[in-house]
Scaffold this motif. Structure first.
Motif, mmCIF file in Angstrom:
data_model
loop_
_atom_site.group_PDB
_atom_site.id
_atom_site.type_symbol
_atom_site.label_atom_id
_atom_site.label_comp_id
_atom_site.label_asym_id
_atom_site.label_seq_id
_atom_site.Cartn_x
_atom_site.Cartn_y
_atom_site.Cartn_z
ATOM 1 N N CYS A 187 -5.153 -2.641 -11.482
ATOM 2 C CA CYS A 187 -5.323 -2.622 -12.727
ATOM 3 C C CYS A 187 -5.194 -1.751 -12.823
ATOM 4 C CB CYS A 187 -6.931 -3.245 -12.771
ATOM 5 S SG CYS A 187 -5.860 -5.280 -12.217
ATOM 6 N N ALA A 188 -6.029 -0.981 -13.110
ATOM 7 C CA ALA A 188 -6.114 0.551 -13.704
ATOM 8 C C ALA A 188 -4.641 0.613 -14.271
ATOM 9 C CB ALA A 188 -6.994 1.946 -13.157
ATOM 10 N N VAL A 189 -3.795 1.386 -12.334
ATOM 11 C CA VAL A 189 -2.717 2.222 -12.763
ATOM 12 C C VAL A 189 -1.697 0.825 -13.454
ATOM 13 C CG1 VAL A 189 -1.025 2.566 -11.194
ATOM 14 C CG2 VAL A 189 -3.003 3.571 -10.212
ATOM 15 N N GLN A 220 -7.510 7.088 -1.113
ATOM 16 C CA GLN A 220 -6.301 7.484 -0.431
ATOM 17 C C GLN A 220 -5.300 7.887 -1.443
ATOM 18 O OE1 GLN A 220 -6.244 3.297 1.862
ATOM 19 N NE2 GLN A 220 -4.520 4.724 3.372
ATOM 20 N N VAL A 221 -5.926 7.555 -2.992
ATOM 21 C CA VAL A 221 -5.156 7.873 -4.119
ATOM 22 C C VAL A 221 -5.442 8.631 -4.981
ATOM 23 C CG1 VAL A 221 -4.088 6.447 -6.093
ATOM 24 C CG2 VAL A 221 -3.781 5.427 -4.225
ATOM 25 N N LEU A 222 -6.848 8.924 -4.987
ATOM 26 C CA LEU A 222 -7.806 9.304 -6.321
ATOM 27 C C LEU A 222 -8.389 10.513 -5.679
ATOM 28 C CD1 LEU A 222 -10.232 7.196 -7.738
ATOM 29 C CD2 LEU A 222 -7.734 7.544 -8.795
ATOM 30 N N ARG A 223 -8.686 11.392 -7.017
ATOM 31 C CA ARG A 223 -8.962 12.805 -6.330
ATOM 32 C C ARG A 223 -10.823 12.768 -5.625
ATOM 33 N NH1 ARG A 223 -8.615 17.271 -10.712
ATOM 34 N NH2 ARG A 223 -8.998 18.487 -9.092
ATOM 35 N N ALA A 224 -10.594 13.753 -4.813
ATOM 36 C CA ALA A 224 -12.169 13.247 -3.794
ATOM 37 C C ALA A 224 -13.240 12.793 -5.300
ATOM 38 C CB ALA A 224 -11.964 14.154 -3.676
ATOM 39 N N PHE A 242 0.748 16.671 -15.224
ATOM 40 C CA PHE A 242 -0.506 17.511 -14.896
ATOM 41 C C PHE A 242 -1.943 17.197 -15.728
ATOM 42 C CE2 PHE A 242 3.048 20.178 -15.721
ATOM 43 C CZ PHE A 242 2.851 21.941 -14.769
ATOM 44 N N MET A 243 -1.138 15.494 -16.502
ATOM 45 C CA MET A 243 -2.658 14.488 -16.441
ATOM 46 C C MET A 243 -2.963 14.117 -15.581
ATOM 47 S SD MET A 243 -1.430 13.937 -20.845
ATOM 48 C CE MET A 243 -3.758 12.979 -21.674
ATOM 49 N N TYR A 244 -2.279 13.310 -15.220
ATOM 50 C CA TYR A 244 -2.088 12.587 -14.290
ATOM 51 C C TYR A 244 -2.541 13.590 -12.889
ATOM 52 C CZ TYR A 244 1.768 9.214 -15.325
ATOM 53 O OH TYR A 244 1.801 7.839 -16.853
ATOM 54 N N SER A 245 -2.422 15.078 -12.388
ATOM 55 C CA SER A 245 -3.351 15.288 -11.391
ATOM 56 C C SER A 245 -4.777 15.640 -11.346
ATOM 57 C CB SER A 245 -3.035 16.825 -11.245
ATOM 58 O OG SER A 245 -1.453 16.548 -11.894
ATOM 59 N N SER A 246 -5.236 15.419 -12.768
ATOM 60 C CA SER A 246 -7.033 15.112 -13.333
ATOM 61 C C SER A 246 -7.174 13.504 -12.500
ATOM 62 C CB SER A 246 -6.489 15.213 -15.234
ATOM 63 O OG SER A 246 -6.754 13.845 -15.390
ATOM 64 N N VAL A 247 -6.256 13.062 -11.859
ATOM 65 C CA VAL A 247 -7.568 11.859 -11.540
ATOM 66 C C VAL A 247 -6.507 11.386 -10.246
ATOM 67 C CG1 VAL A 247 -7.433 8.737 -12.332
ATOM 68 C CG2 VAL A 247 -7.007 11.029 -14.469
ATOM 69 N N PHE A 248 -5.362 11.524 -10.169
ATOM 70 C CA PHE A 248 -4.823 11.909 -8.617
ATOM 71 C C PHE A 248 -4.482 12.026 -7.947
ATOM 72 C CE2 PHE A 248 -3.569 7.836 -11.880
ATOM 73 C CZ PHE A 248 -3.755 7.082 -11.076
ATOM 74 N N GLN A 249 -4.288 12.361 -7.012
ATOM 75 C CA GLN A 249 -4.367 13.674 -5.213
ATOM 76 C C GLN A 249 -2.196 13.780 -6.234
ATOM 77 O OE1 GLN A 249 -4.851 12.159 -1.731
ATOM 78 N NE2 GLN A 249 -6.928 10.931 -2.311
ATOM 79 N N ARG A 250 -2.338 14.891 -5.775
ATOM 80 C CA ARG A 250 -1.760 15.391 -5.820
ATOM 81 C C ARG A 250 -0.076 14.830 -5.085
ATOM 82 N NH1 ARG A 250 -1.967 22.503 -5.781
ATOM 83 N NH2 ARG A 250 -3.860 22.523 -7.656
ATOM 84 N N LYS A 251 -0.178 14.824 -4.446
ATOM 85 C CA LYS A 251 0.746 13.841 -3.310
ATOM 86 C C LYS A 251 1.354 12.726 -4.180
ATOM 87 C CE LYS A 251 -2.268 11.645 -0.019
ATOM 88 N NZ LYS A 251 -2.116 11.476 1.815
ATOM 89 N N VAL A 252 -0.189 12.249 -4.095
ATOM 90 C CA VAL A 252 -0.133 10.994 -5.208
ATOM 91 C C VAL A 252 0.721 10.602 -5.910
ATOM 92 C CG1 VAL A 252 -0.813 8.998 -5.926
ATOM 93 C CG2 VAL A 252 -1.775 9.635 -4.224
ATOM 94 N N VAL A 253 0.739 11.976 -7.367
ATOM 95 C CA VAL A 253 1.366 12.372 -7.857
ATOM 96 C C VAL A 253 2.898 12.771 -8.463
ATOM 97 C CG1 VAL A 253 1.637 14.157 -10.080
ATOM 98 C CG2 VAL A 253 -0.643 12.689 -9.365
ATOM 99 N N VAL A 254 3.498 13.617 -6.706
ATOM 100 C CA VAL A 254 4.373 13.386 -6.063
ATOM 101 C C VAL A 254 5.276 11.923 -5.832
ATOM 102 C CG1 VAL A 254 6.235 14.641 -4.754
ATOM 103 C CG2 VAL A 254 4.340 15.579 -5.918
ATOM 104 N N TYR A 255 4.846 11.279 -5.617
ATOM 105 C CA TYR A 255 5.105 9.714 -5.315
ATOM 106 C C TYR A 255 5.705 9.013 -5.993
ATOM 107 C CZ TYR A 255 4.000 11.070 -0.161
ATOM 108 O OH TYR A 255 3.794 11.812 1.019
#
Length: 328
Positions: A96-98, A161-165, A288-301
């Motif tokens: 829902c958030a995404v 699996q999606v969010l930053r640790a 770059f803002m997504y990188s503050s929430v999601f893992q880098r590989k998720v941002v690329v996908y």
């Protein structure tokens, strides 16, 4: 008068860069501030798991509903990132958030009105006689469709699996606290102080990524000859990816990007639709803002998936809306 004119600095590439940088900063910073204040209020005052209890138990149905939340809570792309981070920590399902994150900058009344106005689909209180609402309808509907598709894909993954640790750990801590029955017992003043502190942390964190994206955008806008885009506008295979790339590097606000797309006579309506849907979902500052929430590989996908999805759907979707449209 001649003395004053002589004292003015000569135009320079550095001056153009600084002007572009400051203009984007001044345009986007207020929205980030609003978004982070909102996120702080959510953190301090919204009861944990309230959203999870309010939304339908069906994750698919709740994801479909999340695509319309922008109509109730209209925010632009600059403000939505810190907001969804807090909403996830407060129990909003990740899908829902995404979905809300991607749809809100498009599926909101302000963007609808600006698109109607830019494409002369609405004049005053009457429909324009020479135009129709195909672009506005196509933009809002395709934005919703793409956001829901991505949200449904995210259903298959766990937050870790999606969010930053750091964010995933806060969700686990919130779940543990809920399970032990702990609750924040602070009074109103204490919660207000907590909200402001959370807002300050979110603003500094988000603003850093925002500034990096703005630097890159400003350099492209002022140092690269963009007339080259006109040479590819007439090529069916190059028009869509080139205009989507332009939307990404221009990093325009979703409330004003329609006024940039409308005069692009060299591009087709389908290409303009791709510009207006992809840009609010993915641009350099958002990357770059997504990188503050999601893992880098998720941002690329997410970048690749949105680029392909919007690029594939834009032309048939515009054709569908044009065929269904009944001019008033």
């Amino acid at each position: 008068m001649h003395f004053l004119a002589a004292a003015l600095p000569e135009p320079s590439r550095l001056g153009d860069f600084l002007m572009a940088f400051l203009s984007i900063i001044f345009e986007g910073a207020p929205y980030i501030l609003i978004g982070t204040i909102f996120s702080g209020i959510i953190d301090a005052f919204l009861p944990a798991k309230l959203l999870d209890r309010v939304l339908p138990k069906s994750k698919v149905l709740s994801t479909l509903i999340a695509g319309f939340l922008g109509l109730v809570f209209p925010v632009c792309e600059c403000a939505v990132v810190p907001v969804i981070r807090r909403l996830v920590q407060k129990g909003l399902p990740l899908s829902c958030a995404v979905t809300y994150m991607l749809s809100a900058p498009i599926m909101n009344p302000i963007v609808a009105i600006s698109t109607l106005t830019a494409f002369k689909e609405f004049q005053g209180l009457t429909w324009a006689t020479a135009g129709n609402a195909t672009m506005t309808i196509a933009r809002l509907s395709l934005g919703y469709l793409v956001a829901v598709i991505v949200g449904l894909v995210v259903l298959r993954f766990k937050p870790g699996q999606v969010l930053r640790a750091s964010i995933a750990s806060k969700i686990e801590a919130a779940n543990a606290e809920e399970g032990h029955g702990h609750a924040h017992g602070a009074n109103f003043n204490g919660k207000l102080v907590h909200a402001m502190r959370s807002s300050m942390r979110d603003f500094l964190d988000t603003a850093m990524y925002f500034a990096i994206g703005v630097i890159i955008t400003s350099a492209f806008n002022t140092q690269v000859n963009q007339a080259i885009l006109n040479t590819v506008a007439g090529n069916e295979w190059l028009a869509l990816p080139s205009i989507m790339g332009l939307a990404m590097v221009l990093s325009l606000c979703s409330t004003s990007d329609a006024f940039i797309a409308a005069p692009m006579a060299a591009f087709s309506m389908a290409a303009k639709l791709a510009f207006l849907v992809f840009g609010p979902m993915m641009d350099i500052k958002l990357l770059f803002m997504y990188s503050s929430v999601f893992q880098r590989k998720v941002v690329v996908y997410l970048l690749i998936g949105l680029f392909v999805l919007v690029g594939v759907l834009a032309t048939p979707w515009m054709s569908l809306i044009q065929s269904l449209y009944i001019k008033p």
